[in-house]
Structures are given as C-alpha cells and as structure tokens.
Design a protein around this motif. Structure first.
Motif, PDB file in Angstrom:
ATOM      1  N   LEU A 105       0.833  -1.209   0.000  1.00 26.02           N
ATOM      2  CA  LEU A 105       0.000   0.000   0.000  1.00 26.02           C
ATOM      3  C   LEU A 105       0.863   1.253   0.000  1.00 26.02           C
ATOM      4  O   LEU A 105       0.555   2.232  -0.671  1.00 26.02           O
ATOM      5  N   TYR A 109       0.503   4.131  -2.793  1.00 24.99           N
ATOM      6  CA  TYR A 109       0.236   5.537  -2.488  1.00 24.99           C
ATOM      7  C   TYR A 109       1.323   6.422  -3.091  1.00 24.99           C
ATOM      8  O   TYR A 109       1.048   7.505  -3.612  1.00 24.99           O
ATOM      9  N   TYR A 112       0.522   6.899  -6.713  1.00 27.40           N
ATOM     10  CA  TYR A 112      -0.497   7.942  -6.928  1.00 27.40           C
ATOM     11  C   TYR A 112       0.151   9.329  -6.882  1.00 27.40           C
ATOM     12  O   TYR A 112      -0.116  10.193  -7.702  1.00 27.40           O
ATOM     13  N   LEU A 113       1.010   9.513  -5.899  1.00 31.50           N
ATOM     14  CA  LEU A 113       1.652  10.816  -5.713  1.00 31.50           C
ATOM     15  C   LEU A 113       2.526  11.151  -6.919  1.00 31.50           C
ATOM     16  O   LEU A 113       2.534  12.286  -7.398  1.00 31.50           O
ATOM     17  N   ILE A 115       2.126  10.153  -9.949  1.00 25.87           N
ATOM     18  CA  ILE A 115       1.267  10.540 -11.077  1.00 25.87           C
ATOM     19  C   ILE A 115       0.860  11.999 -10.945  1.00 25.87           C
ATOM     20  O   ILE A 115       0.861  12.762 -11.906  1.00 25.87           O
ATOM     21  N   ALA A 116       0.518  12.405  -9.716  1.00 20.66           N
ATOM     22  CA  ALA A 116       0.100  13.794  -9.505  1.00 20.66           C
ATOM     23  C   ALA A 116       1.251  14.742  -9.814  1.00 20.66           C
ATOM     24  O   ALA A 116       1.061  15.779 -10.454  1.00 20.66           O
ATOM     25  N   ILE A 117       2.450  14.385  -9.360  1.00 13.40           N
ATOM     26  CA  ILE A 117       3.602  15.277  -9.537  1.00 13.40           C
ATOM     27  C   ILE A 117       3.939  15.464 -11.009  1.00 13.40           C
ATOM     28  O   ILE A 117       4.404  16.512 -11.432  1.00 13.40           O
ATOM     29  N   LEU A 132      -4.248   9.129 -16.775  1.00  9.47           N
ATOM     30  CA  LEU A 132      -5.481   8.399 -16.458  1.00  9.47           C
ATOM     31  C   LEU A 132      -5.252   6.895 -16.591  1.00  9.47           C
ATOM     32  O   LEU A 132      -5.704   6.096 -15.762  1.00  9.47           O
ATOM     33  N   PHE A 135      -3.165   5.770 -13.784  1.00  5.70           N
ATOM     34  CA  PHE A 135      -4.004   5.746 -12.580  1.00  5.70           C
ATOM     35  C   PHE A 135      -4.809   4.452 -12.515  1.00  5.70           C
ATOM     36  O   PHE A 135      -4.908   3.818 -11.457  1.00  5.70           O
ATOM     37  N   MET A 139      -4.559   1.703  -9.600  1.00  4.33           N
ATOM     38  CA  MET A 139      -5.742   1.299  -8.844  1.00  4.33           C
ATOM     39  C   MET A 139      -5.994  -0.188  -8.984  1.00  4.33           C
ATOM     40  O   MET A 139      -6.387  -0.854  -8.021  1.00  4.33           O
ATOM     41  N   GLN A 142      -4.051  -1.914  -6.525  1.00  6.91           N
ATOM     42  CA  GLN A 142      -4.605  -1.838  -5.167  1.00  6.91           C
ATOM     43  C   GLN A 142      -5.754  -2.839  -5.006  1.00  6.91           C
ATOM     44  O   GLN A 142      -5.858  -3.508  -3.972  1.00  6.91           O
ATOM     45  N   VAL A 143      -6.582  -2.944  -6.042  1.00  9.45           N
ATOM     46  CA  VAL A 143      -7.688  -3.909  -5.963  1.00  9.45           C
ATOM     47  C   VAL A 143      -7.129  -5.333  -5.884  1.00  9.45           C
ATOM     48  O   VAL A 143      -7.641  -6.169  -5.144  1.00  9.45           O
ATOM     49  N   PHE A 146      -6.557  -6.926  -2.564  1.00 12.17           N
ATOM     50  CA  PHE A 146      -7.672  -7.351  -1.729  1.00 12.17           C
ATOM     51  C   PHE A 146      -8.573  -8.355  -2.429  1.00 12.17           C
ATOM     52  O   PHE A 146      -9.624  -8.685  -1.935  1.00 12.17           O
TER      53      PHE A 146
END
Lengths: 676, 334
Positions: A105, A109, A112-113, A115-117, A132, A135, A139, A142-143, A146
C-alpha cells in the motif's frame, strides 16, 4: 490475518510502479532509470526464488548511492526534479522490501503521488490521458491486493473500471464546484529552459532568433468582435532609453499611468499566456483595464511575479485612442534623449528632412516611410553592425527587420526634436474561426515606434510596414515561407507541411482543442466564478452545499442502485421466489432443506380451500424431481404462479374474516357492557 | 495500565453483550443490508493523508490537473465504500454441525456460506478467540467451511458470535456483520493417562467373539461426523460415491467395566479425563467395555458406536441441556 501478497498482486505492483514512473524517467537523469530497472530485476529474481531479500547493509549502501546521485545531478534550481528523483528512488528501494499488504500500500500511495507530480511538469491533453491510464493500473494493483482470486489481468482491469467509471461524474462535480484558493505559500518551480520571448533591451538583431520560432506565445479569446489583422498590435514593452546602440526599458517605469483620453472600438478578451518567465504581459494596443495584472507607466501590463506557468488575464482595449496628449517636461526630455556623439549621419539626415518637411510632422513621417520603401530590404539574416549601428544600417547595409527599422525611425524622430520611443510586442496572430480566438506565436514578435504628436498624443508608427506592407496584412507563416531563415532551425516542424488544405484545418482543430483544454481545465479557476454564477445565480454557501450534495447523492444513489440484487433472469426462479414470499406472508417460511412441493403440502393442511392448486404443485414438483424429462418447465412455472395467486386471495380472505370477527367481538362486548 | 486493561475488558464484555442482544440465535441468516456495519480502515487514514498532500500540491501550484486527480481519488474512495458494503450483502450463512473435540483443543464448527447473485470476495470468517478463514465465492456459489473457535471445557460449548468481514475492493473500508448461529457442541473430556483398571467380572465377556477393530477389513460404512478420517475410503469418494469409511474387525480381547467409583481420590473433572483415557485405550486394544456413570450406564459393548456413546456420555454427564432463548422464539419464526 492473511496479509501476504499473492504472486499476481506482486506483478501488479511492478506494473503500477512502472506506469507511474515512466513519464518521469524522460526528465530524470539516466541513473534513476537504471536504478529502477535494477531493483525490478532483483525483485523478479526474488519472486522466482533465485535470490533472497537483500540484507540491511546492502539497502543502506543503496540509499547512500541515491543520495550521492541526487547531490551530483541536482541543485537549488532543480529542487523539484530532485524531489521526484528521490521519490522514484525510494519507490524502487521499496520494491526490495515488499512483504505484506501494508508495504504494498505504501508503494501504491507513492505511485499515486508520482502521477500527480507529473502534472507539475506537463499538463497537455496527452499527459492527462497517459496519467489516467497509469491511474487505472495503479488502482488495479490496489484492488489486486484485496482480491485473492487469481485471474488474468484484463478482467481484473474491468473490475477496476467498475470503480473508476462511476467515480468520474463525481470527480467532475467536485472539480466544478470546489472553490479554488490561492497558494498557501510560495513554492519553487524549476524554471527549466532558458527564457524565451521579449527581453528588456533591444539591440537590432536580438529579435531574429525569436522571429523564427513557432513556439506558442499566447492565445486570446474574444468576447465580442475580433480585431482585423492590421489592428493586431500586442503591446508588451515600451523602450524609452537609448544609448546609441540599444534601446532599454526606462529605469523608472514611472508611477504615473499615461491616460487614455478618448477610446473608440472596444475589445474585451482573455489572454492565456504561455510561461515566459518574465512579468510582462502582451495586451492589445491600447489597454484600458487589465484584470489580474497591473497597468503601469506607458500602459504596460505587468504581472506581480514572472509568468512561470500558463496563466490567464482579462483585458479591455480600445482600437482608436488618444494617449496622453500633454507630455510633462520630464517624460518629454526622456523621450528626446540620445547620445549626440554617435550616429552623426543620422542626426544630419533628420535635420535635413525636418527642414524639408517644414516642421510638419506628417510630412516628416511620410518622408521616412518613402525612404524605407525605396531600397531597403526586409531580411531575417541581416549583417552585423558596427559602432554607429544606425548610420551603418541607414546608409550602408539597408537590410534588416523590424528592430532595425524601428530603432532607426525612433532615432530620426528624436534627432528632429519629436519625442519618440520603441514599443516591443507581437503583431498579428492566427484566427481560429471555429473557436473564436487568436493564436500568437513567437515568430509574431515585433517592434514599432510611437511618436508624440501634440494634437493626437502618442501615435503608433510601424516603419517595417513601409518596407514590406505584406507583413502587416498577412500572417507571418504565409509571408516567411520562402525566406531561408524561417523555421531553419526546425526542418521537421509540422508547420512546414501544414500550410494548406485539410492539414491546416486539422491543425486548427487540434489547436482549438488545446485552447479549450487550457481555458476550461488548466485555468478553470478563472472561469469558475462566472460559470457558477450563471448556474446558481448568487453564490452562497448554502447554494454551494446544495449544488454539491444533491447531484453527489444522486450519483452515489445510482452507484448503489446499479449494485442492487438483480431480478433473476430465470422465470422458474422468479416464480419460486414469488411463491416463497406469499407463503412467508402466511407464516410458512421454507426451511433450507424443504422442497417447494413439501412446502406446498405443509401449507395444504391449513388452507384446504386452496388444496387443489397446492396438490397439483406438489405433484408437478415431485415429478420434476424424479423424472425431469417428462415435465415441462413452463408447467411447473404455471403451477407455482397459480398457487401464489390462490394463496394471496386466501390470505386476503382470512384477514378480512379476522377483521370482521374482531369487529363483531367488539360490538358484542360493547353491547354486553351497555346491557349491564 | 491495569486500569486500561480493565476498561478494555469491560468494553469487550459490553460489546459482546450488545452484539448478542442485537443478534438473536438463528439456524440460518441472510446478511441483509441492515446487518452490515462499515468503517474506514487504517489504510484509509493513509489514503486521506495522501489526498491531503495532493490537495496541498494542487493549491500551492494552482494546478487543476492535480485537483482533478485528487477529486478522482476522493470519488473512488466513496464508490469503493458502496462496493465494500455490497460485497457482503445477501450472503446466506447456515450452521452445519461441528467436529467433536476433546477439552483444551480448539473447537471446530462447520458453517455453510452461500453467495448471492454477485461474488463475495475475500470474506474473513472468525469466531472470537478462533482463527480466521478467508473465503472467496463466485456468484451463487456455496461452500462449507470448518472454523476453529476458542478451546472449551468439557461439556456443552457454544462458539459465540460469528463475525464475517471483508475489505474488498480497495481495503479502504471494512464491512462486517455478526451472526449468532444456533451451534452447540459437546466437548469430550481431555484424556489423562494414569491409574490401573481393576479386573472386571467375567459374566459379560462370554457372548462376544469379534468386535470392530483395526486388523481385518470387513467392509465400508457411510461416513458420520466424528469418524476417524484416517480410515476414510478416498478411492470410493473419487468415484463419485458419498464419503465412506473402511470398517475393520479384530479378534476380541477381554472386556472391562469403567466405573465412576474407580478413582475416588480424583476430583470430578480428573475422573472424567481418566475415564476418557481408558475408553480410548480400550478401543485401541479392541476390548469391549461398559460405562457406569452417576446418571447413565452403558452396557458392555465394543466398536465405534460404543466409543461414541461413551465419549458423549462423558461429555454430557453433569451438565443439563442449556435452555436456549432461540428455542422459545423458534415457534414465531415458523
């Protein structure tokens, strides 16, 4: 709890990290990429059971190497990229110690960060699409953490899309409504490439490098009419100080703003400026008011800080105007000053022409224009000029571009005793009719002259027009296509091949799309207030909250509704469920082990009126069970439906009878009590 | 420290009582939407921290694309909450008996889980004090799982409340539900070796010549809960027949009586343990035996049925069958 990663989840981890990091690798030094490749390789070997997890001292050594690399490659000016390199390196090392879900995890995370940067460096439509996709992959990983099912990645991605697609309308809603606030503190941003565009001084010859570039300078979207090509003079800088060779900005911009006394023909427009790393903003001559920037001195729009990222501002301009008709002594003196010991031939020529035109300013200007019209050549490759550069240009080379002509003209005017100054900016712009805006590129950079007429104030005079009038009437690309210098440094520029036909149309369409992207996405904060006001009327906190909550609740309700238990597609199952419901209403709940026939038989003991239907059902059900090939499914469905109907009627009758009995009882009791 | 522990204990007790009150005992339970609880997890806290960092980036750089990505993550968070809740929804849980165990071992109960029209992913099943089993079911699929609950004392044992939880799809929320299944197990005493068996009278021995034992294969018998799985006939199961157990016979040894009065020096539970040991030992030695307890006497016999009966009698002795609230209520359910 089982927190260990499945092999599939690990594959996803690698895919997610690479998807998030890949765009960064283009701007990071090579060693970051190598480090990531190495860590991925080690991780795969660990996964295959060939190597073991590295001990702590190897990890420490790697961390040391990362620090050395950072110190070697980055400094204060590239702090942002250094931070990205640190994040990428850290994520790569984290790959070497993923054991549990929690470790994974952390890595997700970080992805994700990252990608934003990415968006700090690149904000195009393509970058948005790539992000996108990245992303979705992150994601998905992440799925996968679980979801213990081992499946192919594609259906897994579909599961992820089931989460992303309903989230998109919610995102749009939040994007539109959440109010934007200004930066909380100032942040460093890598200035990146060397500054392009206008400079604070003009020595003829400086602008040539700009004129050749097809780089976008800014776009202007007009609310009303669009100025014609000959009116498209974009004023950015006013050069008043002349040292005999170069023109520079007045040291003191002057707190006094020159006044516009009459203004006719207004234009209202918004400019989206590309990063220029300078504070000066081009505005249509002459600006009346600017939102989001200051107007100073000689009507120059200046931003509070250098334009380091794409930003926008709104302007109102007038096409016909009278600017500062009365000049005070100080500015008059400043706009007349020149070194008298240089360019003596020019000074002599100016006095001669002034005498010949008998002190009439119009005649003098016409004299200059006709002079340029005779033998001067407009070229992008002018010869280098010596000490008396204006003399040399006027009397020897007679070849140059706008800077040469403007500089010579301004000096001629000053020498003749007419206050004059140089104005730098852009001239022209390509009109995109579909979207209603102008695109101005760096090759539209231009310089012209303003002289002061006591009756009309500051008057614009473009001496370059006298040499090559086409330059004013046509777009730069049409005119310069045959010039050897034009796009010489960009042999493969798409603009070389898209001068006509559908290619031009396509290019304009793409440009229009980019413009909307900039206006509605990248600079949405400027449109937000207007948009919200048109949608909500007055903006109050209550209205904002309602605008957010009502559609938000609708979207979430839709998500929940989509997940609701579906009606079974099988008619038999539906009929069975209906029978079960009716029976339960009568107090007969089907036991887990009970067949429908058995349930029917159980009910029969009490509801004798319905017994034929119930008998039939029990019979068919039994036959279905033991010799299914003899029974028509439709027959069983019919029987089930019939029983459900009969039982419903029965229950209604029973409840009515009970109600009547209850009524009777009360009546009797009442009668009894009154009788006593 | 002590205070905190006591407070924690008190809280647990209160919560268990509340859960028991809210969830009456049932044979079968459908986890409808009103029975599902949902709360954010620790991973969600990390996620929110990430969102804050991204929001800070967006604000300080006035970057609308970062705003967009942040909002997308917020939306995904909300959508995933609905999905997490829906994952458990309409799952059918049914009690399915237990595996007999001796005192001190983890009790093992069987539960049947049936997925609704959608898959149930990453379902964690646990009794308090027991181990977690993870289960994933496709749409409309069902499975029986054996769950280990907390170890119990000799006598009647109830596993307490079954907790079903899942974090699918993103681990940001955990949805859970409690089911209080009507599940009662008899726990055999823990076998304690020791003591000497007094010689028994010979009158009962004469009739028996052969009893069920270990030596010679005599045939197959249908599997019943409690039969030793070591003797299961896997071959027949593979052929599609129901699970069967191989039966063996063995020559008879001499028979014995096991009596409550044998070891007066021991306490009550120790006597049960000693008797249990001897039951198992005599079974191993393939000797017929009779059991005499204060409230029950088993006549001399041998074989699996006799051992089962003896162990059950040892488990039941001295504990009256618990009156259950569920029994009273069951009439209304029908």
């Amino acid at each position: 709890m089982n927190n260990w990663l499945t092999p599939r989840a690990l594959n996803w981890q690698l895919a997610a990290l690479w998807a998030a990091v890949l765009p960064h690798l283009l701007i990071l030094p090579l060693w970051s990429a190598l480090m990531l490749v190495a860590c991925t390789g080690v991780r795969i070997q660990i996964y295959r059971g060939i190597w073991r997890f590295p001990p702590w001292y190897i990890k420490l050594a790697l961390l040391g190497l990362l620090w050395l690399g950072l110190l070697y490659s980055f400094d204060r000016d590239t702090l942002m990229r250094g931070t990205v390199a640190l994040l990428v390196g850290g994520s790569a090392f984290k790959l070497l110690e993923i054991h549990t879900r929690r470790d994974a995890l952390v890595l997700i995370y970080l992805s994700y960060l990252l990608i934003a940067i990415q968006f700090l460096f690149e904000q195009g439509i393509l970058a948005g699409l790539c992000a996108l996709i990245a992303f979705a992959v992150v994601m998905g990983s992440q799925v996968a953490l679980f979801d213990p099912r081992l499946r192919a990645p594609l259906p897994s991605l579909r599961g992820t899309l089931k989460l992303i697609l309903p989230a998109l309308p919610m995102m749009v809603l939040l994007f539109l409504l959440i109010p934007r606030i200004g930066p909380l503190w100032s942040v460093p941003l890598d200035t990146g490439a060397a500054a392009t565009g206008l400079s604070d001084s003009v020595s003829p010859g400086d602008i040539s490098s700009m004129t050749r570039s097809d780089e976008l300078a800014f776009r202007a979207g007009f609310d009303g009419p669009v100025p014609t090509n000959s009116d498209r003079y974009w004023r950015a800088l006013v050069y008043s100080d002349f040292d005999g060779r170069s023109w520079s900005l007045s040291k003191r911009l002057g707190p006094v703003l020159e006044t516009v006394e009459t203004a006719v023909g207004r234009y209202s427009y918004e400019i989206i400026m590309e990063p220029s790393h300078r504070p000066w903003l081009p505005v249509l001559d002459v600006p009346l008011s600017v939102q989001g920037a200051d107007l100073r001195g000689a009507r120059q729009a200046v931003s509070k800080s250098p334009i380091d990222k794409r930003s926008s501002y709104r302007v109102t301009s007038a096409s016909r105007f009278e600017l500062q008709s009365v000049l005070n002594a100080r500015s008059r003196a400043r706009n007349l000053a020149f070194p008298t010991d240089q360019n003596l031939q020019t000074q002599a020529l100016a006095s001669q022409w002034w005498r010949e035109s008998e002190g009439q300013l119009d005649l003098f200007i016409r004299r200059i224009a006709s002079h340029f019209n005779q033998s001067f050549v407009y070229t992008l490759q002018p010869p280098l000029l010596g000490a008396n550069s204006v003399d040399q240009f006027l009397f020897e080379s007679q070849r140059g571009f706008c800077g040469h002509f403007a500089s010579a003209t301004a000096l001629l005017l000053r020498a003749a005793g007419v206050p004059a100054r140089l104005v730098g900016g852009y001239q022209g712009g390509e009109y995109n009719a579909g979207a209603g805006y102008l695109t101005v590129r760096q090759w539209d950079a231009h310089a012209w002259v303003e002289y002061h007429d006591p009756e009309r104030g500051w008057v614009r005079f473009d001496p370059t027009a006298a040499v090559a009038p086409e330059r004013i009437e046509q777009a730069a690309e049409d005119l310069f296509a045959n010039q050897p210098g034009f796009l010489a440094d960009r042999p493969l520029s798409p603009l070389r091949f898209t001068n006509s036909g559908w290619l031009l149309e396509a290019r304009r369409a793409i440009d229009a799309m980019n413009f909307s992207w900039h206006r509605w996405v990248l600079n949405y904060q400027n449109q937000q207030t207007d948009l919200l006001r048109s949608l909500l009327g007055e903006i109050t906190p209550v209205r904002m909250a309602l605008a957010l909550l009502i559609p938000g609740a609708l979207i979430m309700g839709f998500v929940g509704f989509n997940l609701r238990p579906r009606r079974s597609k099988d008619a038999l199952v539906r009929a069975q469920q209906k029978f079960e419901r009716v029976a339960a209403g009568l107090g007969y709940r089907r036991q887990p082990s009970e067949t429908f026939g058995e349930l029917a038989r159980r009910i029969k003991t009490q509801y004798s009126d319905s017994s034929p239907a119930l008998d039939l059902l029990a019979f068919i059900e039994q036959r279905m069970r033991y010799s299914p090939e003899e029974v028509d499914r439709a027959e069983l469905i019919r029987a089930l439906k019939r029983v459900a109907k009969v039982l419903r009627l029965e229950s209604m009758r029973v409840s009515r009878r009970n109600a009547l009995a209850g009524l009777k009882e009360t009546k009797e009791r009442d009668a009894g009590s009154t009788g006593r | 420290m002590l205070f905190a522990r006591r407070l924690k204990g008190l809280y647990r007790e209160q919560r268990a009582r509340w859960v028991a009150r809210r969830h009456p005992e049932v044979e079968q339970q459908r986890i409808d939407k009103r029975r599902i609880y949902i709360l954010p997890t620790a991973a969600c806290a990390g996620f929110v921290l990430l969102l804050l960092v991204m929001l800070l980036l967006a604000i300080n750089y006035e970057n609308n694309l970062i705003y967009g990505l942040t909002f997308l993550l917020v939306s995904v968070l909300l959508v995933s909450m609905v999905h997490t809740h829906n994952n458990l929804r309409d799952t059918l849980v049914t009690a399915r008996g237990y595996e007999p165990v001796y005192a001190g071992e983890k009790t093992r109960y069987r539960v049947h889980i049936c997925a609704p029209e959608h898959p149930v992913v990453g379902l964690n099943l646990t009794y308090s004090g027991g181990q977690v089993s993870v289960l994933t079911l496709a749409a409309a699929e069902d499975a029986t799982v054996e769950l280990a609950a907390a170890p119990g004392e000799r006598g009647q044992h109830s596993p307490g409340t079954l907790k079903l939880s899942a974090r699918y799809p993103m681990g940001l929320f955990r949805a859970w539900s409690y089911v209080n299944l009507k599940q009662l197990a008899w726990i055999y005493p823990k076998p304690e070796p020791g003591g000497v068996l007094p010689p028994s009278s010979a009158e009962a021995d004469a009739a028996l010549t052969e009893v069920v034992g270990n030596e010679e294969f005599s045939g197959l018998e249908e599997y019943q809960p409690g039969m030793p799985l070591g003797r299961a006939a896997w071959g027949t199961l593979a052929r599609g027949l129901p699970l069967q157990v191989k039966e063996f016979t063995e020559p008879v040894g001499d028979s014995r009586w096991l009596r409550w009065s044998f070891w007066p020096e021991l306490g009550k539970e120790e006597r049960f343990s000693r008797l249990c040991y001897w039951v198992l030992r005599l079974e191993r030695e393939n000797r017929p035996f009779g059991l005499e307890l204060p409230s029950k006497t088993l006549p001399m016999a041998s074989g699996r049925a006799q051992v089962q009966a003896a162990l059950l009698a040892l488990a039941q002795e001295g504990s009256e069958i618990r009156a259950r609230r569920g029994d009273r209520d069951s009439g209304a359910d029908e």
